[in-house]
Design a protein around this motif. Structure first.
Motif, PDB file in Angstrom:
ATOM      1  N   UNK A   1      31.587  44.353  38.727  1.00  0.00           N
ATOM      2  CA  UNK A   1      32.225  42.427  39.212  1.00  0.00           C
ATOM      3  C   UNK A   1      33.352  42.401  38.525  1.00  0.00           C
ATOM      4  N   UNK A   2      33.168  42.424  37.305  1.00  0.00           N
ATOM      5  CA  UNK A   2      34.976  42.513  36.999  1.00  0.00           C
ATOM      6  C   UNK A   2      36.250  42.846  37.821  1.00  0.00           C
ATOM      7  N   UNK A   3      36.263  44.295  38.083  1.00  0.00           N
ATOM      8  CA  UNK A   3      37.311  44.921  38.709  1.00  0.00           C
ATOM      9  C   UNK A   3      37.838  43.964  39.732  1.00  0.00           C
ATOM     10  N   UNK A   4      36.465  44.165  41.303  1.00  0.00           N
ATOM     11  CA  UNK A   4      36.657  42.880  41.927  1.00  0.00           C
ATOM     12  C   UNK A   4      37.765  41.584  41.695  1.00  0.00           C
ATOM     13  N   UNK A   5      36.852  40.974  40.733  1.00  0.00           N
ATOM     14  CA  UNK A   5      37.040  39.330  40.098  1.00  0.00           C
ATOM     15  C   UNK A   5      39.033  39.440  39.935  1.00  0.00           C
TER      16      UNK A   5
ATOM     17  N   UNK B   1      40.781  41.554  40.311  1.00  0.00           N
ATOM     18  CA  UNK B   1      42.000  42.022  41.265  1.00  0.00           C
ATOM     19  C   UNK B   1      42.135  40.306  42.150  1.00  0.00           C
ATOM     20  N   UNK B   2      41.520  39.081  42.194  1.00  0.00           N
ATOM     21  CA  UNK B   2      41.418  38.198  43.200  1.00  0.00           C
ATOM     22  C   UNK B   2      40.362  38.241  44.235  1.00  0.00           C
ATOM     23  N   UNK B   3      39.591  39.288  44.509  1.00  0.00           N
ATOM     24  CA  UNK B   3      38.604  39.287  45.444  1.00  0.00           C
ATOM     25  C   UNK B   3      37.294  38.562  44.639  1.00  0.00           C
ATOM     26  N   UNK B   4      36.924  37.722  45.401  1.00  0.00           N
ATOM     27  CA  UNK B   4      35.655  37.178  44.982  1.00  0.00           C
ATOM     28  C   UNK B   4      34.831  36.546  46.120  1.00  0.00           C
ATOM     29  N   UNK B   5      34.588  35.512  46.689  1.00  0.00           N
ATOM     30  CA  UNK B   5      33.027  36.965  46.402  1.00  0.00           C
ATOM     31  C   UNK B   5      33.391  38.232  47.226  1.00  0.00           C
ATOM     32  N   UNK B   6      33.239  39.428  46.989  1.00  0.00           N
ATOM     33  CA  UNK B   6      33.274  40.404  47.043  1.00  0.00           C
ATOM     34  C   UNK B   6      31.374  40.967  46.976  1.00  0.00           C
ATOM     35  N   UNK B   7      30.864  41.058  47.053  1.00  0.00           N
ATOM     36  CA  UNK B   7      29.239  41.271  47.544  1.00  0.00           C
ATOM     37  C   UNK B   7      29.339  42.720  47.768  1.00  0.00           C
TER      38      UNK B   7
ATOM     39  N   UNK C   1      42.503  44.090  31.412  1.00  0.00           N
ATOM     40  CA  UNK C   1      41.932  42.679  31.367  1.00  0.00           C
ATOM     41  C   UNK C   1      42.175  41.615  30.720  1.00  0.00           C
ATOM     42  N   UNK C   2      44.059  41.517  31.112  1.00  0.00           N
ATOM     43  CA  UNK C   2      44.663  40.604  30.338  1.00  0.00           C
ATOM     44  C   UNK C   2      45.454  40.505  31.215  1.00  0.00           C
ATOM     45  N   UNK C   3      46.154  41.048  31.928  1.00  0.00           N
ATOM     46  CA  UNK C   3      46.877  41.396  33.147  1.00  0.00           C
ATOM     47  C   UNK C   3      47.246  39.639  34.083  1.00  0.00           C
ATOM     48  N   UNK C   4      47.706  39.387  33.551  1.00  0.00           N
ATOM     49  CA  UNK C   4      48.930  38.143  34.789  1.00  0.00           C
ATOM     50  C   UNK C   4      47.457  37.506  34.353  1.00  0.00           C
ATOM     51  N   UNK C   5      47.272  36.448  33.270  1.00  0.00           N
ATOM     52  CA  UNK C   5      46.261  35.123  33.170  1.00  0.00           C
ATOM     53  C   UNK C   5      45.474  34.829  33.780  1.00  0.00           C
ATOM     54  N   UNK C   6      44.467  36.159  33.592  1.00  0.00           N
ATOM     55  CA  UNK C   6      43.287  36.177  34.182  1.00  0.00           C
ATOM     56  C   UNK C   6      42.660  34.896  34.138  1.00  0.00           C
ATOM     57  N   UNK C   7      41.346  34.612  34.665  1.00  0.00           N
ATOM     58  CA  UNK C   7      40.206  33.968  34.669  1.00  0.00           C
ATOM     59  C   UNK C   7      39.733  34.002  33.517  1.00  0.00           C
ATOM     60  N   UNK C   8      38.379  32.936  32.386  1.00  0.00           N
ATOM     61  CA  UNK C   8      37.750  33.022  32.676  1.00  0.00           C
ATOM     62  C   UNK C   8      36.487  34.335  32.449  1.00  0.00           C
TER      63      UNK C   8
END
Length: 364
Positions: free
Chosen positions: A170-174, A176-182, A330-337
């Motif tokens: 789940x964390x890798x998809x998020x 990369x900006x892909x959500x939801x990617x069930x 995991x710190x790349x480019x201002x990730x979300x919470x």
């Protein structure tokens, strides 16, 4: 005999002719001269039908006469040959149409809000934000569970390992900006479960064949899944890349099952200590050095408990270095919470899995 004439027959003073009034004659002459001066001509019908002469001259108030001439329609004179015919009344001009009210101005489309990374770049700040202390604490907790479960046995290790693999997918998809990617998350997690079951069935000695075989099958499944998608080609390629990498990371985490229990105990403990040291409020170079030293120290300490000795320092330092790499990703480019609490928690442990597996099999 008095020859005096009667009073009514005597001429009065100033009388020239009987029945003649010089004052009336002078008025008539002035009137005729004025009409000639104005270009007046006596109408023909007055010559044939003499009527009482009326005043036909222009009025002295020329402004009133001009204003009357503008609005009063001129009627022709009626003659015996051509009787007077009244003209049809002039229709009043139609009122000018009222202007249509102007359409309300369309509000300008609001500009797209800047992301935190874009705002940081405009302000000259770094767009990289590290997960922080709370995700580091969760990573340390999960690492401690892996370390303790590995000392108990493979099936005990399976419980925290499955949690790690699910959070990784789940964390890798998020990230990369892909959500939801069930579908992609479910496919990657299914690949990890398949690798775990196959490895438990085949044994630790068949670890490389199980992991590489599962990766090959899941890359093919990911390709088929993206070919059936109706998205644009660029989006399908991007989704294929994210799905393959997510599945690969989740399956690679199965390496904790393929490694020896002592190696998993040392490596997971080293990762937990390194991430906590990296979260300390220190400059980045200093925190990296402190994290590597802490991982090596944890490897020595846990290695002495497991009988590995000083070789645990090498395993701990290597696992700590891989954990720092996962932390940086995991710190790349201002990730979300959400990224911090998924990828920020799982990637340090997942990135250390191949090193723990390889060095654990090498150091024996």
């Amino acid at each position: 005999m008095n020859d005096q004439q009667p009073y009514d027959q005597q001429p009065y003073e100033g009388q020239q002719y009987q029945g003649y009034d010089p004052y009336q004659q002078s008025q008539y002459q002035q009137h005729q001269q004025y009409q000639q001066f104005q270009g007046y001509q006596q109408p023909a019908y007055q010559e044939q039908y003499p009527y009482t002469q009326q005043w036909e001259g222009q009025t002295w108030d020329t402004q009133v006469q001009q204003a009357t001439a503008e609005y009063a329609p001129q009627q022709p004179y009626a003659t015996p040959e051509q009787p007077y015919e009244p003209q049809a009344p002039v229709a009043a001009p139609a009122p000018a149409p009222e202007p249509e009210p102007a359409a309300p101005a369309t509000p300008a489309t609001p500009a797209a809000p800047l992301t935190a990374a874009q705002r940081a770049r405009l302000e000259g700040r770094s767009p990289i934000i590290e997960p922080g202390l709370q995700p580091a604490a969760l990573t340390a907790l999960l690492g401690a569970l892996l370390s303790g479960a590995a000392a108990v046995g493979a099936y005990a290790l399976l419980v925290p390992l499955v949690v790690l693999q699910a959070v990784t997918a789940a964390g890798w998809f998020r990230l990369n900006g892909m959500w939801p990617a069930r579908q992609g998350i479910a496919l990657a997690f299914a690949g990890a479960l398949t690798a775990d079951v196959a490895l438990l069935a085949a044994g630790q000695d068949h670890g490389p064949a199980v992991i590489l075989g599962t990766l090959g099958v899941w890359v093919l499944l990911s390709l088929v899944l993206q070919l059936r998608s109706h998205a644009d080609p660029d989006e399908r390629l991007y989704g294929l890349t994210a799905t393959v990498v997510s599945a690969a990371l989740a399956v690679v985490a199965t390496g904790y099952l393929a490694a020896g229990s002592d190696a998993v105990t040392i490596g997971a403990a080293a990762v937990a200590v390194a991430v906590l040291a990296r979260a300390l409020p220190l400059p980045t170079p200093a925190s990296v050095v402190v994290a590597l030293l802490a991982a090596a120290g944890a490897g020595i300490a846990v290695g002495n408990l497991t009988g590995t000795g000083t070789e645990g320092a090498l395993l701990g330092a290597a696992a700590g270095a891989c954990a720092l790499i996962g932390h940086r990703v995991a710190s790349y480019d201002y990730p979300s919470r959400f990224v911090h609490f998924t990828a920020g928690v799982a990637l340090p442990l997942t990135a250390a899995a191949p090193v723990v597996w390889v060095l654990g099999r090498t150091l024996g």
